[in-house]
Design a protein around this motif. Structure first.
Motif, short mmCIF file in Angstrom:
data_model
loop_
_atom_site.label_atom_id
_atom_site.label_comp_id
_atom_site.label_asym_id
_atom_site.label_seq_id
_atom_site.Cartn_x
_atom_site.Cartn_y
_atom_site.Cartn_z
N ASP A 26 -19.72 5.41 17.13
CA ASP A 26 -20.99 6.10 17.40
C ASP A 26 -21.63 5.59 18.69
OD1 ASP A 26 -21.92 3.59 16.74
OD2 ASP A 26 -23.26 4.26 15.13
N GLY A 27 -20.87 4.86 19.50
CA GLY A 27 -21.38 4.30 20.74
C GLY A 27 -21.93 2.91 20.60
N GLN A 28 -22.24 2.51 19.36
CA GLN A 28 -22.73 1.16 19.08
C GLN A 28 -21.68 0.31 18.38
OE1 GLN A 28 -25.83 0.31 20.24
NE2 GLN A 28 -25.74 2.40 21.09
N GLY A 29 -20.68 0.94 17.82
CA GLY A 29 -19.63 0.22 17.12
C GLY A 29 -18.71 1.20 16.42
N ILE A 30 -17.65 0.65 15.82
CA ILE A 30 -16.69 1.45 15.06
C ILE A 30 -17.22 1.55 13.64
CG2 ILE A 30 -14.30 1.73 14.36
CD1 ILE A 30 -14.78 1.74 17.39
N ARG A 31 -17.46 2.77 13.18
CA ARG A 31 -18.12 2.98 11.89
C ARG A 31 -17.16 3.37 10.77
NH1 ARG A 31 -21.89 -0.16 13.38
NH2 ARG A 31 -23.25 0.66 15.02
N TYR A 32 -15.97 3.83 11.12
CA TYR A 32 -15.06 4.33 10.10
C TYR A 32 -13.64 4.29 10.66
CZ TYR A 32 -12.70 7.66 7.00
OH TYR A 32 -11.81 8.25 6.14
N GLY A 33 -12.66 4.04 9.79
CA GLY A 33 -11.29 4.02 10.27
C GLY A 33 -10.27 4.24 9.18
N LEU A 34 -9.09 4.67 9.62
CA LEU A 34 -7.93 4.85 8.74
C LEU A 34 -6.71 4.18 9.37
CD1 LEU A 34 -7.80 8.64 7.70
CD2 LEU A 34 -8.49 6.71 6.27
N ILE A 35 -5.88 3.58 8.51
CA ILE A 35 -4.51 3.21 8.85
C ILE A 35 -3.63 3.98 7.88
CG2 ILE A 35 -2.81 1.35 9.05
CD1 ILE A 35 -5.17 -0.63 9.17
N ASP A 36 -2.79 4.87 8.40
CA ASP A 36 -1.95 5.69 7.53
C ASP A 36 -0.48 5.39 7.80
OD1 ASP A 36 -1.92 7.91 5.54
OD2 ASP A 36 -0.72 8.89 7.09
N GLN A 37 0.29 5.10 6.75
CA GLN A 37 1.73 4.91 6.88
C GLN A 37 2.41 6.07 6.14
OE1 GLN A 37 5.03 4.51 6.16
NE2 GLN A 37 5.07 4.08 8.36
N PRO A 38 2.78 7.12 6.87
CA PRO A 38 3.26 8.33 6.21
C PRO A 38 4.54 8.15 5.40
CG PRO A 38 2.56 8.81 8.45
CD PRO A 38 2.55 7.32 8.31
N TYR A 39 5.49 7.35 5.87
CA TYR A 39 6.78 7.24 5.18
C TYR A 39 6.63 6.55 3.83
CZ TYR A 39 11.78 6.49 4.52
OH TYR A 39 13.06 6.49 4.02
N ILE A 40 5.83 5.49 3.78
CA ILE A 40 5.56 4.79 2.53
C ILE A 40 4.57 5.57 1.68
CG2 ILE A 40 4.66 2.64 1.53
CD1 ILE A 40 5.63 1.20 4.03
N GLY A 41 3.70 6.33 2.36
CA GLY A 41 2.70 7.11 1.65
C GLY A 41 1.44 6.33 1.34
N GLU A 42 1.14 5.30 2.16
CA GLU A 42 -0.05 4.48 1.95
C GLU A 42 -1.10 4.82 3.01
OE1 GLU A 42 1.67 0.40 -0.03
OE2 GLU A 42 1.44 0.49 2.14
#
Length: 261
Positions: free
Chosen positions: A110-126
């Motif tokens: 939002d310009g002040q910091g990172i507010r949300y995130g994803l790490i997706d591993q498609p092959y494992i499905g996590e």
């Protein structure tokens, strides 16, 4: 954020779109690969490009007012004050080797910091998610809360990084000072190391030479799980560079002291 649910839904739709673009090309003998740097091996594949295009298409349809910064296609300006930070495949070297330690990274600033995130591993499905009130892993065995491991002394800690020859010679020497103090050091998992920290499986991740798109998603996931992410001086990690991710304030402080000794 007033539109938190739409942000979350959009991120998941982007991750789903990236999965569909990437998985048919993973472990494919026909995978096309280019080298970004003629003086070094910095690979980019058709899967990287296809995944980022797919995510950008979702954003253009759902949230055209937001800015975008992606590894493969750079900046697109926006008017909302929000910027999506995308790494379509973090760990392309692992990807072209067929190792399932790469991931799709999505972060929102939002310009002040990172507010949300994803790490997706498609092959494992996590899928690891953090921010906007969420901290969870969704995978083949259902949904589970994320939480870092507490009360681990430095001499009992597990440390991870991607490359044994981390950064410059001086940075590598600083890393070794920490590695000599911990119980176990492991290498080569790219963004999945940050996911393991958020799960409570490892205690420290130390890297150098990262870009903003390498760390935005993991930063949000780890902080939501109760961990700490900073640069090697204890400042903001949002722009990349030298990164320390720790499961506790004590481990974070001890790592900083050794890195700056």
């Amino acid at each position: 954020m007033q539109d938190a649910q739409d942000i979350i839904d959009t991120a998941h739709e982007m991750a789903d779109a990236a999965r569909r673009a990437i998985l048919p090309l993973f472990r494919s003998a026909a995978l096309a690969t280019d080298n970004k740097r003629p003086t070094d091996f910095d690979p980019v594949t058709e899967a990287d490009r296809a995944a980022e295009k797919a995510m950008r298409e979702v954003l253009a349809r759902r949230r055209p007012e937001d800015a975008v910064f992606g590894e493969e296609y750079g900046h697109r300006e926006g008017s909302s004050g929000l910027t999506w930070i995308l790494d379509p495949i973090d760990g392309t070297r692992a990807f072209i080797c067929g190792a399932p330690s790469w991931g799709v990274l999505i972060g929102l600033s939002d310009g002040q910091g990172i507010r949300y995130g994803l790490i997706d591993q498609p092959y494992i499905g996590e899928r690891f998610e953090g921010g906007l009130g969420l901290s969870r892993l969704t995978g083949p065995d259902g949904e589970h809360p994320l939480a870092v491991r507490r009360d681990v002394a430095l001499e009992q800690a597990t440390l991870m990084t991607t490359f044994p020859e981390i950064g410059t010679p001086a940075e590598a020497e600083a890393f070794r000072r920490v590695a000599e103090k911990v119980r176990l050091t492991r290498y080569g998992l790219d963004c999945y190391a940050y996911a393991l920290l958020a799960m409570g499986q490892v205690d420290l991740v130390i890297e150098a030479g990262l870009q903003a798109y390498d760390i935005a998603g993991p930063l949000a996931v780890i902080e939501a799980a109760g961990g700490i992410v900073s640069d090697w001086q204890g400042g903001s990690a949002a722009q990349g560079g030298q990164i320390v991710a720790a499961a506790s304030e004590l481990l974070h402080r001890q790592a900083l002291d050794l890195l700056n000794d």
